[in-house]
Design an enzyme around this catalytic site. Structure first.
Site, PDB file in Angstrom:
ATOM      1  CG  ASP A 105      14.409  45.994 -41.850  1.00 26.13           C
ATOM      2  OD1 ASP A 105      14.518  45.024 -41.052  1.00 26.13           O
ATOM      3  OD2 ASP A 105      13.547  46.052 -42.741  1.00 26.13           O
ATOM      4  CG  HIS A 124      28.329  44.983 -15.640  1.00 23.70           C
ATOM      5  ND1 HIS A 124      29.311  45.801 -16.134  1.00 23.70           N
ATOM      6  CD2 HIS A 124      27.855  45.609 -14.538  1.00 23.70           C
ATOM      7  CE1 HIS A 124      29.424  46.865 -15.360  1.00 23.70           C
ATOM      8  NE2 HIS A 124      28.553  46.770 -14.383  1.00 23.70           N
ATOM      9  CG  ASP A 147      21.488  45.961 -10.362  1.00 18.61           C
ATOM     10  OD1 ASP A 147      20.566  46.797 -10.465  1.00 18.61           O
ATOM     11  OD2 ASP A 147      22.694  46.276 -10.293  1.00 18.61           O
ATOM     12  CG  ASP A 183      20.522  51.200 -10.054  1.00 23.84           C
ATOM     13  OD1 ASP A 183      20.337  49.976 -10.145  1.00 23.84           O
ATOM     14  OD2 ASP A 183      21.644  51.744 -10.162  1.00 23.84           O
ATOM     15  CG  HIS A 217      30.744  47.185  -7.153  1.00 23.38           C
ATOM     16  ND1 HIS A 217      29.962  47.916  -6.293  1.00 23.38           N
ATOM     17  CD2 HIS A 217      30.322  45.893  -7.029  1.00 23.38           C
ATOM     18  CE1 HIS A 217      29.098  47.118  -5.692  1.00 23.38           C
ATOM     19  NE2 HIS A 217      29.307  45.881  -6.102  1.00 23.38           N
ATOM     20  CG  HIS A 270      25.639  54.930  -9.897  1.00 18.70           C
ATOM     21  ND1 HIS A 270      24.379  55.250 -10.369  1.00 18.70           N
ATOM     22  CD2 HIS A 270      25.592  53.598  -9.617  1.00 18.70           C
ATOM     23  CE1 HIS A 270      23.630  54.157 -10.397  1.00 18.70           C
ATOM     24  NE2 HIS A 270      24.337  53.135  -9.932  1.00 18.70           N
ATOM     25  CG  HIS A 308      25.798  54.294 -14.303  1.00 24.41           C
ATOM     26  ND1 HIS A 308      26.652  53.392 -14.876  1.00 24.41           N
ATOM     27  CD2 HIS A 308      25.194  53.618 -13.289  1.00 24.41           C
ATOM     28  CE1 HIS A 308      26.558  52.228 -14.249  1.00 24.41           C
ATOM     29  NE2 HIS A 308      25.674  52.339 -13.289  1.00 24.41           N
ATOM     30  CD  GLU A 338      25.273  50.321  -7.085  1.00 27.11           C
ATOM     31  OE1 GLU A 338      25.315  49.205  -7.625  1.00 27.11           O
ATOM     32  OE2 GLU A 338      25.001  51.369  -7.693  1.00 27.11           O
ATOM     33  CE1 TYR A 359      28.400  41.234  -6.216  1.00 30.94           C
ATOM     34  CE2 TYR A 359      30.125  42.688  -5.374  1.00 30.94           C
ATOM     35  CZ  TYR A 359      28.841  42.500  -5.831  1.00 30.94           C
ATOM     36  OH  TYR A 359      27.983  43.568  -5.890  1.00 30.94           O
ATOM     37  NE  ARG A 372      24.796  45.310  -7.448  1.00 27.66           N
ATOM     38  CZ  ARG A 372      25.170  44.356  -8.282  1.00 27.66           C
ATOM     39  NH1 ARG A 372      26.247  43.641  -8.031  1.00 27.66           N
ATOM     40  NH2 ARG A 372      24.484  44.098  -9.382  1.00 27.66           N
ATOM     41  CD  GLU A 432      21.784  49.763  -7.211  1.00 28.63           C
ATOM     42  OE1 GLU A 432      21.569  48.698  -7.826  1.00 28.63           O
ATOM     43  OE2 GLU A 432      22.326  50.759  -7.720  1.00 28.63           O
TER      44      GLU A 432
END
Ligand code: GLY
Ligand code: MN
Ligand code: MN
Length: 443
Positions: free
Chosen positions: A39, A246, A263, A274, A353, A357, A364, A387, A391, A409, A411
């Site tokens: 809950d 991710h 990130d 972002d 990638h 975006h 996004h 970005e 890797y 990266r 960005e």
């Protein structure tokens, strides 16, 4: 505190009503409350398009916009929301209620949310088109389907009409949201500034031996102190964890000699930022880290410059890929012909990638990337992330061991303007010298 007012929300409803055309109705529901476990619920976050049109952030709300014969007759904006309730408000907090919906949120009509099934039927009659976000919520879709069937039955009995067409509401609202006006960009700048401060603090406070989650807490401190929440789950990946795109566990130790990729960014007044930065845990880049970092930075700077009005959405990606591949060839990490590698996309071994975006109320953000099958072009007020990254997987045996396990990266958030690209996130440093100087000063 800077925020939008009903002047702006009303202007948006005015525009939507005009785009809908005559004899139309739009039904816009906010997001359901999401449960976390048993809950315990997640802190409520209103649906972005619903808030965009109403400024109303409470759960259990539906906005309805009705147009008539001609837009000169105006339109009706109804808000269905929770009624005031002393007992519930003691437990769960303030509600605007029916009077508040009219007085504070400028609804022409307001109803208890429990009356939606009853009231909507009358509103659907005499309308030709229904604008609705199909497919967002199966339960609400089923209710809408029932209303359409009921309206059809009733219209036959009364000899009136009911909507013969259901149109995807997002087509109109997404296009409105894609182009940001000055006031929206001011809010995005505030979100970007707070996130930049958080990244700066992370560079200043990181130490070898610290846990990734402890560094995440430094970011959250800055977000929270400014009344903000993260606009997405923060990624704080030390060493090879940066190669997991991710990675959100953030539960490993940050090691001397490794880089850390962060990130993370916050949203302010429902507008997101972002940012990604990658920097050495001990404050000093190794020669290999520096070589790869400078390559990503060159690609990122060139890609930002490609966010020019009239350029294709994909241009920054093409620019970034060409620079990254040439750099990988120069460093001996890839072998072969530049154009062949680009054409075959074999560079995806190291860069898998896209380069950006749309960014706005959602990280996004909404907005199509293609129009009539062609990549759309940048127009003033569109905001895009840039970005690029590299890797090198820790177990990639095609690569000299000295490169393995490095993930980078960088960005930033870029607005297309008639004066060229405007970087909202320029306040957080990104050259090797700037990062090393900032970190040295914080030792
Ligand atoms: N932080 C999510 C992204 O960069 O797309
Ligand atoms: Mn992004
Ligand atoms: Mn990001």
């Amino acid at each position: 505190m800077k925020k939008l007012t009903q002047v702006e929300f009303k202007e948006r409803r005015d525009r939507l009503a005009e785009l809908m055309g005559p004899h139309s109705i739009a039904i816009i529901a906010t997001s359901p409350v999401a449960m976390r476990n048993r809950d315990a619920d997640y802190k409520y976050r209103t649906d972005s398009s619903f808030f965009y049109l109403t400024g109303f952030a409470e759960p259990e709300a539906v906005a309805v916009i009705e147009t008539y014969e001609s837009i000169d007759e105006g339109y009706t904006y109804s808000l269905f929301c929770r009624e005031r309730n002393r007992e519930m408000e003691i437990w769960n907090g303030y509600r605007a209620g029916i009077d508040g919906a009219i007085e504070q949120y400028e609804a022409d009509e307001a109803y208890a949310i429990d009356l939606l099934d009853e009231e909507i039927l009358e509103k659907l009659l005499d309308k030709d088109q229904l604008f609705y976000r199909i497919g967002q919520n199966a339960e609400f879709d089923a209710r809408v389907a029932k209303w359409i069937a009921a309206a059809n039955g009733e219209s036959r009995r009364r000899g009136t009409s009911a909507p013969a067409q259901v149109v995807q509401l997002d087509r109109l609202v997404d296009e409105m949201r894609l182009h940001k006006d000055t006031k929206e960009l001011e809010l995005m700048q505030i979100a970007a500034d707070i996130s930049a401060e958080a990244h700066t603090r992370a560079m200043q406070t990181v130490r070898p031996g610290m846990m990734e989650y402890a560094l995440e807490a430094e970011l959250n401190y800055v977000f929270g102190r400014n009344g903000c929440v993260p606009s997405y789950n923060s990624i704080v990946g030390g060493g090879e964890n940066a190669c997991i795109l991710h990675y959100v566990e953030n539960d490993k130790e940050l090691k001397d000699g490794d880089l850390v990729l962060i990130d993370a960014a916050c949203e302010y007044q429902f507008y997101a930022s972002d940012i990604t930065r990658t920097f050495p845990v001990n404050g000093k880049f190794s020669p290999e880290q520096k070589a790869l970092y400078n390559l990503v930075l060159d690609a990122q700077i060139a890609a930002i410059n490609a966010v020019q009005i009239g350029n294709s959405y994909k241009e920054p990606h093409h620019v970034a890929v060409r620079i990254l591949v040439q750099g990988l060839l120069d460093l001996g990490i890839m072998q072969g012909d530049l154009d062949e590698i680009i054409a075959s996309e074999s560079y995806r071994q190291f860069y898998m990638h896209g380069t950006g975006h749309w960014l706005g109320m959602d990280v996004h953000d909404v907005g199509t990337y293609k129009v009539d099958g062609e990549w759309r072009v940048y127009e003033a007020g569109m905001v895009v992330t840039v970005e690029p990254g590299l890797y090198i997987a820790p177990d990639d045996e095609t690569v000299d061991p000295k490169w393995r396990g490095i993930g980078i990266r960088i960005e930033d958030d870029i607005v297309a303007t008639k004066n060229g690209p405007l970087n909202l996130t320029a306040k957080v440093v990104k050259t090797v010298d700037e990062i090393e100087a900032l970190m040295a000063a914080a030792q």
